[in-house]
Design an enzyme around this catalytic site. Sequence first.
Site, PDB file in Angstrom:
ATOM      1  N   ARG A   7      10.412 -13.787  23.571  1.00  0.00           N
ATOM      2  CA  ARG A   7       9.440 -14.107  24.639  1.00  0.00           C
ATOM      3  C   ARG A   7       8.084 -14.544  24.073  1.00  0.00           C
ATOM      4  NH1 ARG A   7      12.268  -9.855  26.523  1.00  0.00           N
ATOM      5  NH2 ARG A   7      13.496 -10.250  28.384  1.00  0.00           N
ATOM      6  N   LYS A  62       1.760 -27.931  24.860  1.00  0.00           N
ATOM      7  CA  LYS A  62       2.880 -28.258  25.745  1.00  0.00           C
ATOM      8  C   LYS A  62       4.007 -28.746  24.843  1.00  0.00           C
ATOM      9  CE  LYS A  62       3.384 -32.027  28.467  1.00  0.00           C
ATOM     10  NZ  LYS A  62       3.081 -33.039  29.475  1.00  0.00           N
ATOM     11  N   GLU A 113      -1.356 -44.026  20.672  1.00  0.00           N
ATOM     12  CA  GLU A 113      -1.832 -42.857  21.424  1.00  0.00           C
ATOM     13  C   GLU A 113      -3.357 -42.714  21.307  1.00  0.00           C
ATOM     14  OE1 GLU A 113      -0.057 -41.270  23.528  1.00  0.00           O
ATOM     15  OE2 GLU A 113       2.029 -41.276  22.861  1.00  0.00           O
ATOM     16  N   LYS A 136      -8.191 -35.144  24.320  1.00  0.00           N
ATOM     17  CA  LYS A 136      -7.069 -34.316  24.780  1.00  0.00           C
ATOM     18  C   LYS A 136      -7.509 -32.871  25.005  1.00  0.00           C
ATOM     19  CE  LYS A 136      -2.213 -33.386  24.436  1.00  0.00           C
ATOM     20  NZ  LYS A 136      -0.927 -33.642  23.785  1.00  0.00           N
ATOM     21  N   GLU A 191      -1.088 -29.240  33.802  1.00  0.00           N
ATOM     22  CA  GLU A 191      -0.807 -30.581  34.325  1.00  0.00           C
ATOM     23  C   GLU A 191      -0.678 -30.620  35.837  1.00  0.00           C
ATOM     24  OE1 GLU A 191       1.820 -32.739  31.694  1.00  0.00           O
ATOM     25  OE2 GLU A 191       2.200 -34.218  33.239  1.00  0.00           O
ATOM     26  N   ARG A 217      -4.519 -33.516  33.680  1.00  0.00           N
ATOM     27  CA  ARG A 217      -3.714 -33.739  32.472  1.00  0.00           C
ATOM     28  C   ARG A 217      -2.713 -34.878  32.645  1.00  0.00           C
ATOM     29  NH1 ARG A 217      -1.473 -29.163  28.280  1.00  0.00           N
ATOM     30  NH2 ARG A 217      -0.536 -30.618  26.826  1.00  0.00           N
ATOM     31  N   ASN A 237      -0.675 -39.358  30.691  1.00  0.00           N
ATOM     32  CA  ASN A 237       0.572 -40.125  30.794  1.00  0.00           C
ATOM     33  C   ASN A 237       0.314 -41.623  30.935  1.00  0.00           C
ATOM     34  OD1 ASN A 237       2.130 -37.825  30.637  1.00  0.00           O
ATOM     35  ND2 ASN A 237       2.066 -37.476  32.856  1.00  0.00           N
ATOM     36  N   HIS A 278       2.836 -44.126  29.832  1.00  0.00           N
ATOM     37  CA  HIS A 278       4.083 -43.411  29.551  1.00  0.00           C
ATOM     38  C   HIS A 278       5.147 -43.557  30.637  1.00  0.00           C
ATOM     39  CE1 HIS A 278       1.671 -41.794  26.359  1.00  0.00           C
ATOM     40  NE2 HIS A 278       2.661 -41.051  25.907  1.00  0.00           N
ATOM     41  N   HIS A 296       8.156 -44.539  28.674  1.00  0.00           N
ATOM     42  CA  HIS A 296       9.344 -43.719  28.428  1.00  0.00           C
ATOM     43  C   HIS A 296      10.615 -44.497  28.754  1.00  0.00           C
ATOM     44  CE1 HIS A 296       7.400 -39.441  28.515  1.00  0.00           C
ATOM     45  NE2 HIS A 296       7.418 -39.966  27.307  1.00  0.00           N
ATOM     46  N   HIS A 322       8.223 -44.458  20.074  1.00  0.00           N
ATOM     47  CA  HIS A 322       7.476 -43.901  21.206  1.00  0.00           C
ATOM     48  C   HIS A 322       6.156 -44.676  21.407  1.00  0.00           C
ATOM     49  CE1 HIS A 322       6.129 -40.736  23.964  1.00  0.00           C
ATOM     50  NE2 HIS A 322       4.971 -40.765  23.332  1.00  0.00           N
TER      51      HIS A 322
HETATM   52  N1  NAD Z   1       4.126 -32.028  22.928  1.00  0.00           N
HETATM   53  C1  NAD Z   1       3.340 -33.033  23.177  1.00  0.00           C
HETATM   54  O1  NAD Z   1       2.277 -32.891  23.785  1.00  0.00           O
HETATM   55  C2  NAD Z   1       3.748 -34.402  22.713  1.00  0.00           C
HETATM   56  C3  NAD Z   1       2.856 -35.476  22.827  1.00  0.00           C
HETATM   57  C4  NAD Z   1       3.249 -36.726  22.348  1.00  0.00           C
HETATM   58  C5  NAD Z   1       4.506 -36.884  21.774  1.00  0.00           C
HETATM   59  N2  NAD Z   1       5.345 -35.811  21.695  1.00  0.00           N
HETATM   60  C6  NAD Z   1       6.672 -35.956  21.083  1.00  0.00           C
HETATM   61  O2  NAD Z   1       6.492 -36.323  19.727  1.00  0.00           O
HETATM   62  C7  NAD Z   1       7.664 -37.037  19.295  1.00  0.00           C
HETATM   63  C8  NAD Z   1       7.231 -38.264  18.540  1.00  0.00           C
HETATM   64  O3  NAD Z   1       6.461 -37.830  17.435  1.00  0.00           O
HETATM   65  P1  NAD Z   1       6.492 -38.618  16.052  1.00  0.00           P
HETATM   66  O4  NAD Z   1       6.268 -40.053  16.309  1.00  0.00           O
HETATM   67  O5  NAD Z   1       5.648 -37.902  15.097  1.00  0.00           O
HETATM   68  O6  NAD Z   1       8.057 -38.528  15.678  1.00  0.00           O
HETATM   69  P2  NAD Z   1       8.821 -37.822  14.464  1.00  0.00           P
HETATM   70  O7  NAD Z   1       8.515 -36.398  14.380  1.00  0.00           O
HETATM   71  O8  NAD Z   1      10.248 -38.227  14.651  1.00  0.00           O
HETATM   72  O9  NAD Z   1       8.213 -38.543  13.174  1.00  0.00           O
HETATM   73  C9  NAD Z   1       8.421 -39.910  12.987  1.00  0.00           C
HETATM   74  C10 NAD Z   1       9.061 -40.183  11.622  1.00  0.00           C
HETATM   75  O10 NAD Z   1       8.068 -40.010  10.617  1.00  0.00           O
HETATM   76  C11 NAD Z   1       8.555 -39.117   9.603  1.00  0.00           C
HETATM   77  N3  NAD Z   1       7.376 -38.454   9.049  1.00  0.00           N
HETATM   78  C12 NAD Z   1       6.544 -37.574   9.663  1.00  0.00           C
HETATM   79  N4  NAD Z   1       5.515 -37.281   8.855  1.00  0.00           N
HETATM   80  C13 NAD Z   1       5.691 -37.959   7.706  1.00  0.00           C
HETATM   81  C14 NAD Z   1       4.948 -38.102   6.504  1.00  0.00           C
HETATM   82  N5  NAD Z   1       3.767 -37.505   6.323  1.00  0.00           N
HETATM   83  N6  NAD Z   1       5.453 -38.896   5.540  1.00  0.00           N
HETATM   84  C15 NAD Z   1       6.626 -39.573   5.717  1.00  0.00           C
HETATM   85  N7  NAD Z   1       7.364 -39.513   6.845  1.00  0.00           N
HETATM   86  C16 NAD Z   1       6.889 -38.710   7.827  1.00  0.00           C
HETATM   87  C17 NAD Z   1       9.541 -38.233  10.318  1.00  0.00           C
HETATM   88  O11 NAD Z   1      10.466 -37.674   9.412  1.00  0.00           O
HETATM   89  C18 NAD Z   1      10.210 -39.230  11.279  1.00  0.00           C
HETATM   90  O12 NAD Z   1      11.192 -39.956  10.600  1.00  0.00           O
HETATM   91  C19 NAD Z   1       8.467 -37.343  20.533  1.00  0.00           C
HETATM   92  O13 NAD Z   1       9.567 -36.472  20.594  1.00  0.00           O
HETATM   93  C20 NAD Z   1       7.499 -37.075  21.679  1.00  0.00           C
HETATM   94  O14 NAD Z   1       8.144 -36.667  22.860  1.00  0.00           O
HETATM   95  C21 NAD Z   1       4.991 -34.584  22.134  1.00  0.00           C
END
Ligand code: NAD
Length: 345
Positions: A108, A130, A172, A214, A224, A228, A232, A235, A239, A249
């Site tokens: 939890r 989130k 972003e 943010k 949200e 918040r 989006n 998005h 999406h 993304h």
């Molecule tokens: N929780 C939230 O508020 C929130 C907000 C925006 C996006 N997201 C989520 O984040 C995800 C996208 O994030 P992302 O673009 O970081 O994707 P990711 O985590 O898949 O990273 C992208 C790629 O970069 C590589 N990578 C990461 N850091 C590295 C580094 N320093 N050196 C070399 N390679 C590296 C990873 O292995 C991967 O192949 C999605 O799932 C999205 O839904 C969440």
Amino acid sequence: MNKIVVKASSGTSQVLLGGSIDDLAELCGSRKTLVITDTNVHRFHGSRFPEAPLVVIEPGEDSKDLHTVRTIYERCVELELDRGALVVGIGGGVVCDIAGFVGATYLRGVDFGFVATSLLAQVDASVGGKNGVNLNSYKNLVGTFAQPEFVVLDHELLKTLPDIELRSGLAEVVKAAAIADATLFEFLERHQADLLAADQTAIAAATKGAVEVKADIVMKDERESNLRRLLNFGHTFGHAVERTSGLTHGEAVSVGMVVAARLSQTRGLITANDVDRIEAILDGLGLPIRIAAEGDAAFDAMRKDKKREGDSIYFVLLEKIGGATITPIGLDELKGVINDLCGDH
Ligand SMILES: NC(=O)c1ccc[n+]([C@@H]2O[C@H](COP(=O)([O-])OP(=O)(O)OC[C@H]3O[C@@H](n4cnc5c(N)ncnc54)[C@H](O)[C@@H]3O)[C@@H](O)[C@H]2O)c1
């Protein structure tokens, strides 16, 4: 190092801008710690991880599901992690979402923290508390609101990040600037080349600006219920584009922002010049502002979007560069703008 404190009802989080992965051992202290990462991040930076049990997942969105989460829960049980334990995600948005979800739900809720290693994670995914995972084709359908204890933003780690992922993160930053910070937007316009070259000073300034936007929004509306949702911007259509095209993304959000900006113009909220500025900055940062041919598929995917009400969909529109609002948009109006941007140009 700059520190931004995010105070929300689910907890308080310290975001350490310009921090170092080497500070992690101290942040973990004597707590039993489980580190979660992916194979790419481990390959490049694993030698600097603190001494702790490790789960290494496959990189990419396909790992962000309940199967991975279950595997990690089982590891927690095996390690006899109790309520005093700490879960640390070292990686991009996928790793942060998984680590945050596990941290917020195992027993939890135990303490958790992140070292964000992609630009997208540094400017967005690691901040705000989130965290969600995907269920079948539904993105982030299952999730939690819980603040990470700490978020380390070590910009040096971005040196190994592929260019396409850097650009994804820059999308972003443009989003944050467009909805809430005209000064940040102007900074991005002036420093496109530095940002694309991953210049540390420019990246640090852009990250600080995006995190401030943010953090400010999250502190006013963590769950949200209204404000918040402005995050989006780009998005709703983004999406859908992400699901139906091979774009990252951030690339998909870039196209989504152009659609939202053009809708804002047709509604008389912003000028053609504002739309040109948005398209120019995205284009200048190497992000797509049109997509070839997938318009219909993306439109259908978006129609199924959960924000749909009757014949309209709630969209974040711009009132100006640096200000946004949420408005229902008719499906026909939307189709017109999307048709204009999709197909072979
Ligand atoms: N929780 C939230 O508020 C929130 C907000 C925006 C996006 N997201 C989520 O984040 C995800 C996208 O994030 P992302 O673009 O970081 O994707 P990711 O985590 O898949 O990273 C992208 C790629 O970069 C590589 N990578 C990461 N850091 C590295 C580094 N320093 N050196 C070399 N390679 C590296 C990873 O292995 C991967 O192949 C999605 O799932 C999205 O839904 C969440």
